[in-house]
Design a protein around this motif. Structure first.
Motif, PDB file in Angstrom:
ATOM      1  N   GLU A 168       3.289 -45.175  22.064  1.00 57.91           N
ATOM      2  CA  GLU A 168       4.464 -44.544  22.663  1.00 57.91           C
ATOM      3  C   GLU A 168       4.134 -43.979  24.039  1.00 57.91           C
ATOM      4  OE1 GLU A 168       6.370 -43.236  18.330  1.00 57.91           O
ATOM      5  OE2 GLU A 168       6.027 -41.704  19.878  1.00 57.91           O
ATOM      6  N   PRO A 169       5.106 -43.982  24.959  1.00 57.18           N
ATOM      7  CA  PRO A 169       4.835 -43.555  26.336  1.00 57.18           C
ATOM      8  C   PRO A 169       4.677 -42.055  26.528  1.00 57.18           C
ATOM      9  CG  PRO A 169       7.146 -44.160  26.092  1.00 57.18           C
ATOM     10  CD  PRO A 169       6.468 -44.528  24.812  1.00 57.18           C
ATOM     11  N   ASP A 170       5.216 -41.241  25.620  1.00 54.39           N
ATOM     12  CA  ASP A 170       5.261 -39.797  25.853  1.00 54.39           C
ATOM     13  C   ASP A 170       4.185 -39.001  25.117  1.00 54.39           C
ATOM     14  OD1 ASP A 170       7.488 -40.081  27.530  1.00 54.39           O
ATOM     15  OD2 ASP A 170       8.854 -40.051  25.818  1.00 54.39           O
ATOM     16  N   VAL A 171       3.367 -39.683  24.312  1.00 51.65           N
ATOM     17  CA  VAL A 171       2.316 -38.983  23.570  1.00 51.65           C
ATOM     18  C   VAL A 171       1.034 -39.802  23.600  1.00 51.65           C
ATOM     19  CG1 VAL A 171       3.924 -37.825  22.022  1.00 51.65           C
ATOM     20  CG2 VAL A 171       2.994 -40.056  21.373  1.00 51.65           C
ATOM     21  N   ALA A 172      -0.090 -39.141  23.314  1.00 47.90           N
ATOM     22  CA  ALA A 172      -1.374 -39.835  23.185  1.00 47.90           C
ATOM     23  C   ALA A 172      -1.395 -40.526  21.831  1.00 47.90           C
ATOM     24  CB  ALA A 172      -2.522 -38.843  23.312  1.00 47.90           C
ATOM     25  N   SER A 173      -1.118 -41.814  21.832  1.00 44.63           N
ATOM     26  CA  SER A 173      -0.885 -42.531  20.579  1.00 44.63           C
ATOM     27  C   SER A 173      -2.163 -42.912  19.848  1.00 44.63           C
ATOM     28  CB  SER A 173      -0.058 -43.786  20.853  1.00 44.63           C
ATOM     29  OG  SER A 173       1.138 -43.459  21.526  1.00 44.63           O
ATOM     30  N   SER A 174      -3.330 -42.650  20.449  1.00 43.15           N
ATOM     31  CA  SER A 174      -4.577 -42.900  19.739  1.00 43.15           C
ATOM     32  C   SER A 174      -4.715 -41.976  18.529  1.00 43.15           C
ATOM     33  CB  SER A 174      -5.784 -42.725  20.671  1.00 43.15           C
ATOM     34  OG  SER A 174      -5.774 -41.432  21.255  1.00 43.15           O
ATOM     35  N   ASP A 175      -3.961 -40.866  18.545  1.00 45.01           N
ATOM     36  CA  ASP A 175      -3.841 -39.986  17.380  1.00 45.01           C
ATOM     37  C   ASP A 175      -2.464 -40.237  16.782  1.00 45.01           C
ATOM     38  OD1 ASP A 175      -3.603 -38.002  15.494  1.00 45.01           O
ATOM     39  OD2 ASP A 175      -4.187 -36.357  16.822  1.00 45.01           O
ATOM     40  N   ALA A 176      -2.433 -40.998  15.687  1.00 45.01           N
ATOM     41  CA  ALA A 176      -1.147 -41.425  15.107  1.00 45.01           C
ATOM     42  C   ALA A 176      -0.281 -40.245  14.684  1.00 45.01           C
ATOM     43  CB  ALA A 176      -1.408 -42.337  13.919  1.00 45.01           C
ATOM     44  N   ARG A 177      -0.885 -39.067  14.510  1.00 47.61           N
ATOM     45  CA  ARG A 177      -0.100 -37.898  14.135  1.00 47.61           C
ATOM     46  C   ARG A 177       0.844 -37.466  15.246  1.00 47.61           C
ATOM     47  NH1 ARG A 177      -5.126 -34.204  12.487  1.00 47.61           N
ATOM     48  NH2 ARG A 177      -5.730 -35.070  14.511  1.00 47.61           N
ATOM     49  N   ASN A 178       0.581 -37.941  16.468  1.00 48.47           N
ATOM     50  CA  ASN A 178       1.416 -37.561  17.611  1.00 48.47           C
ATOM     51  C   ASN A 178       2.703 -38.368  17.720  1.00 48.47           C
ATOM     52  OD1 ASN A 178      -0.453 -35.667  18.466  1.00 48.47           O
ATOM     53  ND2 ASN A 178      -1.489 -37.070  19.869  1.00 48.47           N
ATOM     54  N   LEU A 179       2.799 -39.471  17.006  1.00 53.27           N
ATOM     55  CA  LEU A 179       3.941 -40.364  17.170  1.00 53.27           C
ATOM     56  C   LEU A 179       5.256 -39.630  16.948  1.00 53.27           C
ATOM     57  CD1 LEU A 179       2.687 -43.629  15.415  1.00 53.27           C
ATOM     58  CD2 LEU A 179       2.513 -42.975  17.822  1.00 53.27           C
ATOM     59  N   GLU A 180       6.238 -39.935  17.800  1.00 57.24           N
ATOM     60  CA  GLU A 180       7.519 -39.242  17.752  1.00 57.24           C
ATOM     61  C   GLU A 180       8.670 -40.102  17.247  1.00 57.24           C
ATOM     62  OE1 GLU A 180       7.958 -37.800  21.751  1.00 57.24           O
ATOM     63  OE2 GLU A 180       6.757 -35.996  21.363  1.00 57.24           O
ATOM     64  N   THR A 181       8.457 -41.390  17.068  1.00 60.15           N
ATOM     65  CA  THR A 181       9.502 -42.250  16.527  1.00 60.15           C
ATOM     66  C   THR A 181       9.795 -41.817  15.102  1.00 60.15           C
ATOM     67  OG1 THR A 181       8.867 -44.112  17.931  1.00 60.15           O
ATOM     68  CG2 THR A 181      10.122 -44.626  15.935  1.00 60.15           C
ATOM     69  N   ARG A 182      11.065 -41.583  14.807  1.00 61.02           N
ATOM     70  CA  ARG A 182      11.457 -40.989  13.528  1.00 61.02           C
ATOM     71  C   ARG A 182      12.277 -41.968  12.685  1.00 61.02           C
ATOM     72  NH1 ARG A 182       8.085 -37.963  14.759  1.00 61.02           N
ATOM     73  NH2 ARG A 182       8.068 -35.679  14.713  1.00 61.02           N
ATOM     74  N   LEU A 183      11.975 -41.955  11.386  1.00 60.16           N
ATOM     75  CA  LEU A 183      12.751 -42.698  10.407  1.00 60.16           C
ATOM     76  C   LEU A 183      13.436 -41.664   9.513  1.00 60.16           C
ATOM     77  CD1 LEU A 183      13.385 -45.598   9.360  1.00 60.16           C
ATOM     78  CD2 LEU A 183      11.566 -45.241   7.679  1.00 60.16           C
ATOM     79  N   THR A 184      14.696 -41.401   9.798  1.00 62.46           N
ATOM     80  CA  THR A 184      15.443 -40.374   9.068  1.00 62.46           C
ATOM     81  C   THR A 184      15.993 -40.956   7.768  1.00 62.46           C
ATOM     82  OG1 THR A 184      16.069 -39.331  11.157  1.00 62.46           O
ATOM     83  CG2 THR A 184      17.347 -38.734   9.196  1.00 62.46           C
ATOM     84  N   LYS A 185      15.653 -40.295   6.674  1.00 61.36           N
ATOM     85  CA  LYS A 185      16.100 -40.752   5.358  1.00 61.36           C
ATOM     86  C   LYS A 185      17.420 -40.084   5.003  1.00 61.36           C
ATOM     87  CE  LYS A 185      14.518 -41.222   0.562  1.00 61.36           C
ATOM     88  NZ  LYS A 185      13.375 -41.021  -0.364  1.00 61.36           N
ATOM     89  N   ILE A 186      18.353 -40.891   4.496  1.00 60.71           N
ATOM     90  CA  ILE A 186      19.656 -40.388   4.073  1.00 60.71           C
ATOM     91  C   ILE A 186      19.937 -40.908   2.667  1.00 60.71           C
ATOM     92  CG2 ILE A 186      22.134 -40.357   4.571  1.00 60.71           C
ATOM     93  CD1 ILE A 186      21.383 -40.954   7.517  1.00 60.71           C
ATOM     94  N   VAL A 187      20.247 -40.005   1.758  1.00 63.87           N
ATOM     95  CA  VAL A 187      20.553 -40.377   0.382  1.00 63.87           C
ATOM     96  C   VAL A 187      22.055 -40.226   0.163  1.00 63.87           C
ATOM     97  CG1 VAL A 187      20.059 -39.961  -2.052  1.00 63.87           C
ATOM     98  CG2 VAL A 187      18.277 -39.551  -0.334  1.00 63.87           C
ATOM     99  N   GLU A 188      22.702 -41.337  -0.130  1.00 65.27           N
ATOM    100  CA  GLU A 188      24.147 -41.321  -0.341  1.00 65.27           C
ATOM    101  C   GLU A 188      24.477 -40.686  -1.700  1.00 65.27           C
ATOM    102  OE1 GLU A 188      25.885 -41.913   2.053  1.00 65.27           O
ATOM    103  OE2 GLU A 188      25.015 -43.466   3.325  1.00 65.27           O
ATOM    104  N   SER A 189      25.759 -40.353  -1.902  1.00 62.64           N
ATOM    105  CA  SER A 189      26.188 -39.697  -3.139  1.00 62.64           C
ATOM    106  C   SER A 189      25.963 -40.560  -4.372  1.00 62.64           C
ATOM    107  CB  SER A 189      27.679 -39.327  -3.039  1.00 62.64           C
ATOM    108  OG  SER A 189      28.460 -40.491  -2.780  1.00 62.64           O
ATOM    109  N   ASP A 190      25.947 -41.872  -4.181  1.00 62.46           N
ATOM    110  CA  ASP A 190      25.711 -42.773  -5.312  1.00 62.46           C
ATOM    111  C   ASP A 190      24.223 -43.049  -5.534  1.00 62.46           C
ATOM    112  OD1 ASP A 190      25.156 -44.316  -3.123  1.00 62.46           O
ATOM    113  OD2 ASP A 190      26.584 -45.931  -3.588  1.00 62.46           O
TER     114      ASP A 190
END
Length: 452
Positions: free
Chosen positions: A164-186
């Motif tokens: 990623e361009p905005d963080v030091a990506s050699s440390d994977a803990r820095n990654l900012e790309t997010r996968l937001t989980k959503i649980v539907e009512s069903d």
């Protein structure tokens, strides 16, 4: 057994591969470059910009038995069944002509590395091989049929989005790309992916149809606050996950092509990629939430063997050109090879090549015997040592060639750029030195405790 040993069948294949690389791939490099030079700007990333010679070489490689040699073991039956059920595709081979150990494949990888075209011609080039290994080892049957099968056939290409361009990506803990989980009512689960990546090799290639994206789980959506998800969120928060995203998704945008020391490496190249509100379901997740680091590590072990042995093959080609040059050019009344300083460069280069080769083959043999986890020390060693050793060889060749060495008339300048880049790709040297030092200190501590 010698690290250079091959079975009779593998030895015969190596001889055939050497002929293919030397008589077909290396001469084709000029045709490849001439074709892509006819295109400018955005046209360099169109199907028309892909040199026809590469498809010609692929057909030859398939016929000669060089296709998919990186595969470590027989393919699952459902892939073969899916292939056979499609009458139009079943003539395209997906299984290699022979299954090789990591060490044996490494030897053939060195041969492929002599030409920039040979790995792709044999469907053995990055990032596709790493992505195929991930899908083969961790993918569901559905993921394998949809994405792995066309990759094995060479019908599509792929990309791996981590840096990623905005963080030091050699440390994977820095990654900012997010996968937001959503649980539907069903109870149905969906995800929304947002982020920005760069140095996404192959993303702008018109043949690239799928991306493997490294992201972090985000459980901040209110639907994840329910009791049945709270504990999972607590355990998984911040963990890396890998998802599959079709490049045709409207939320994926290739922002720009990046240049490496001024070259865009079209039509494959590297890109900055924007990921905006990409909706995915559970079928897009590989292996499971929070399993990204595990997947990435399994991808990198054999992959580093491939990178290093190709680098050695490239450096060996440059070394041979250097030797020839020293016997063709004269200065101050002597051939170059008659000068003591030149002989020293030859000796140092031969030593560097052999050291790099033996260390990498020893690492590959450890992976065969102990698995990637048992070979972690040597995997770290080769990632640091081989780019350095091979860069020194090519740098000496450039020096011997003088002005010609930094021109595009010879492969030396491009080789030097590629090898310098390898010291950053898949993690910078410093990270791997830290890993190696920790492993060595752990061994030393155990030895000390055993003496008490």
């Amino acid at each position: 057994m010698s690290l250079h040993a091959l079975s009779p069948t593998a030895s015969t294949l190596k001889t055939k591969l050497e002929s293919f690389v030397n008589t077909r791939c290396i001469p084709a490099e000029k045709l490849y470059d001439e074709h892509i030079s006819k295109f400018a700007g955005e046209d360099r990333w169109t199907p028309a910009a892909v040199p026809p010679i590469i498809d010609e070489l692929k057909r030859e490689a398939q016929q000669l038995g060089f296709w998919n040699l990186f595969l470590p073991h027989p393919l699952p039956d459902h892939l073969i069944s899916s292939l056979m059920s499609s009458s139009s595709d079943n003539k395209i081979p997906i299984a290699p002509s022979i299954y090789l150990s990591n060490r044996e494949y490494g030897i053939l990888c060195e041969v492929m590395g002599r030409s920039s075209l040979a790995p792709e011609a044999c469907n053995c080039s990055a990032p596709d091989t790493g992505n195929m290994e991930v899908l083969l080892k961790h993918g569901t049957k559905e993921q394998q049929v949809q994405y792995l099968l066309p990759l094995l056939q060479g019908k599509i290409r792929s990309t791996f989005l981590m840096t990623e361009p905005d963080v030091a990506s050699s440390d994977a803990r820095n990654l900012e790309t997010r996968l937001t989980k959503i649980v539907e009512s069903d109870g149905r689960v969906r995800y929304v992916l947002n982020g920005r990546k760069w140095w996404s090799t192959g993303a702008m290639d018109p043949r690239c149809k799928v991306a493997l994206v490294v992201c972090k789980m985000d459980y901040s959506h209110p639907s994840c606050a329910a009791k049945q998800h709270r504990n999972n969120a607590k355990q998984q928060r911040g963990h890396q996950t890998i998802v599959i995203v079709p490049m045709s998704h409207p939320g994926i945008t290739c922002v720009r092509a990046l240049t490496v020391f001024g070259s865009d490496d079209a039509p494959h190249g590297h890109a900055e990629v924007s990921l905006t509100n990409i909706e995915l379901d559970e079928s897009a997740v590989i292996l499971g939430e929070g399993r990204g680091f595990e997947i990435a590590q399994s991808r990198l072990g054999p992959g580093r063997i491939h990178h290093c042995m190709r680098a050695i093959g490239l450096a060996a080609r440059c070394y041979e050109l250097m030797l020839e040059r020293t016997m063709q050019r004269q200065t101050f009344g002597k051939f170059l090879h008659e000068h003591g300083s030149c002989r020293e460069m030859i000796a140092d280069s031969r030593s560097d090549l052999e050291a790099a080769r033996l260390l990498t083959l020893a690492c590959a043999d450890d992976i065969d015997q102990l698995g990637a986890k048992g070979a972690r020390d040597k995997i770290a060693m080769i990632k640091v040592a081989v780019p350095e050793y091979t860069s020194r060889v090519v740098d000496r060749a450039v020096q011997i060639f003088g002005g010609a060495g930094v021109s595009s008339d010879f492969p030396l300048a491009r080789a030097l750029v590629g090898l310098r880049t390898l010291r950053i790709a898949d993690g910078p040297d410093a990270v791997h030195k830290v890993t190696l030092a920790k492993l060595e200190l752990r061994k030393a501590k155990k030895r000390m405790q055993s003496k008490i």
